[in-house]
Scaffold this motif. Sequence first.
Motif, PDB file in Angstrom:
ATOM      1  N   ASP A 513       0.597  -1.020   0.147  1.00  0.00           N
ATOM      2  CA  ASP A 513      -0.261  -0.094   0.163  1.00  0.00           C
ATOM      3  C   ASP A 513       0.760   1.140   0.556  1.00  0.00           C
ATOM      4  O   ASP A 513       2.555   1.117   0.004  1.00  0.00           O
ATOM      5  N   ALA A 514       0.232   2.395   0.221  1.00  0.00           N
ATOM      6  CA  ALA A 514       0.952   3.397  -0.450  1.00  0.00           C
ATOM      7  C   ALA A 514       1.966   3.904   1.263  1.00  0.00           C
ATOM      8  O   ALA A 514       2.877   4.577   0.735  1.00  0.00           O
ATOM      9  N   ALA A 515       1.579   3.491   2.263  1.00  0.00           N
ATOM     10  CA  ALA A 515       2.126   3.300   3.350  1.00  0.00           C
ATOM     11  C   ALA A 515       3.701   2.248   3.442  1.00  0.00           C
ATOM     12  O   ALA A 515       4.538   2.407   4.167  1.00  0.00           O
ATOM     13  N   GLY A 516       3.623   1.676   1.821  1.00  0.00           N
ATOM     14  CA  GLY A 516       4.882   0.290   2.364  1.00  0.00           C
ATOM     15  C   GLY A 516       4.272  -1.079   2.834  1.00  0.00           C
ATOM     16  O   GLY A 516       5.380  -1.849   3.145  1.00  0.00           O
ATOM     17  N   ARG A 517       3.384  -0.937   3.259  1.00  0.00           N
ATOM     18  CA  ARG A 517       2.765  -2.374   4.358  1.00  0.00           C
ATOM     19  C   ARG A 517       2.835  -2.962   3.193  1.00  0.00           C
ATOM     20  O   ARG A 517       1.505  -2.852   2.349  1.00  0.00           O
ATOM     21  N   LEU A 518       2.590  -4.072   4.165  1.00  0.00           N
ATOM     22  CA  LEU A 518       2.529  -5.494   2.784  1.00  0.00           C
ATOM     23  C   LEU A 518       0.832  -6.345   3.104  1.00  0.00           C
ATOM     24  O   LEU A 518       0.687  -6.788   4.527  1.00  0.00           O
ATOM     25  N   GLY A 519       0.880  -7.173   2.287  1.00  0.00           N
ATOM     26  CA  GLY A 519      -0.457  -7.768   2.524  1.00  0.00           C
ATOM     27  C   GLY A 519       0.118  -8.911   1.588  1.00  0.00           C
ATOM     28  O   GLY A 519       0.078  -8.658   0.477  1.00  0.00           O
TER      29      GLY A 519
END
Length: 572
Positions: A513-519
């Motif tokens: 996502d836009a914050a660099g968090r991964l899913g």
Amino acid sequence: MVKAVWLAVLLALLAQLALAECVQVEKIIIERGGSVEPPDAPVERVGDVYRLTASICSRRGIVVEASNVVIDGGGFTLAGSKLPGSAGIALVLVSNATVRNLSVSDFYYGVRVEFSDEIRLEALHVSGCAEGVSIANSTRVRVALSRFKGNVAGVSALHSGGFEVSHCAIEGGLWGVFASHSPGSRVGGCAISNSSWGVLLLASPRSALVGNALEGTGFYPFESFDLIVANNTVNGRPLAYLEGVKGVVVEDAGQVVVVRSNRVSVIGVNASRTSVGVALIRTNNSLVEGCSVVGSRWSVLLHSAAGNLVRNCTLAGNEVGLYLFESTANELSGNLLLFNGVGLRLVGSSGNAVWGNCFVANRAEAELAGGQGNAWDRGPRGGNYWSAHYAEDVDGDGVLDQPYRVGAGNVDRYPLAACPLALKLPEPAPSCRLRLEANGSEVSEVEWGTTVVVRVQAGGALPVRAVRFEVGNLTAGWFKWDRSEGGWDALMKAFAVKPQTAGAITVKAQVRDAAGRLGACGAELRVKPPPQPEASRPAGWRPETAIAAAALLALLAVALAAKLRKRAKSSR
């Protein structure tokens, strides 16, 4: 569609009825000698009082040339036709005049005052104008007990000393009250709401703002000093205004404005829907920490300020997150700038340090104009996280392998791979779901050589920026979520691949996502082995021939075996 047509017809009829209820006059003039032109205008004169006797529809309004008069609207309406430059009431070169008890609408200026003195505007209702009241080059003009709604701008004064607005209700527009180069202006007891700038002072020293309620707007003094600001609220909480102080701490306010001060601490203030959440104007060596500013025009402003620290703040959904105007040697660190029009704006600002911040899903991460020598990282320890920056972190050290160009001559050499402010980020984190398709249908098993479409759906609190895939032994790099490339169809959110391994394989996707968090998400796919090739057959081959040949070979084998047994016996 039919309803819309009938509604338009109804509105047109209502407009015609409204016109029928007013007297049509191109322009009315109250002449210097006291006469009214045209003589049949619906204006009744009693001494120095001119009272309207009917509502008026006019392209050019009422022009007052006489001094020492009262224009009493009698509760009637003065309606214009939105003619550019027109004024409902125009007072030019007059003194000691009052306009009261009148509704004015649909002119360029509701009331225009120029080169006049001692003018009182009372009990007016002004709507649908470009400017409700415009005052220029005049003195001692007072606007009181009036209402302004639906105008592009409310009440303004230019080069007009002693200007006063009291006990008025002003809603909407670019500004509620604007005083430019008008020293000694006063705004008191007003309710001002939903304007971009509630009260805006430009080069208007020794002015006063007392007892006002600002809702969905705020106060900004630009180059205006020696002010009296007291007992005002912004969204029901105190407007904290400090000028010429040292060592003061502010912890609760709807808006904070600090002017020509030193060592001021603004800690934990939560502001929203205001013009400027926190403003440090000509203020040095101060701290803004742990604050939250949401849905405002500018969230934190440093104007001609030096040596200040802004850290650990959440600035979201504002027109501008951090704004530095002609400010130097300030440090901005650990701030979350989220969903702003512009994350950081630097205008004529030099020598500032910007590091450890998260720029997430802003329409523009940063805007720079002038200034030099700003630092965007702390060397290998890292710079900032920029959601607009696409690059790999091959060695996994948390720093992207490519620098981020902020602007001309401004580079973050060590941009972060992910936002370090995880606790400040909105939830939920990104997640995804896979669907495997072949020939338009969902599948879990395919023949060897079949093209499989891996379709991914993703969601979360923040926009998805990138995706990558693993299909068996095949690993694809990161694709931009909204750009088609190399097998990734951004429009269909699908990745096409031919599996190269038979048997059960795992298909995985990872989204960022836009914050660099991964899913991550996955699915199992079974690929059938390829068919074994058949031996080649001679021309003219038939099944019955093969059967006969096999029988003959069997008979020969039996005869050979009997002969071998007979030879063995005779040798004994």
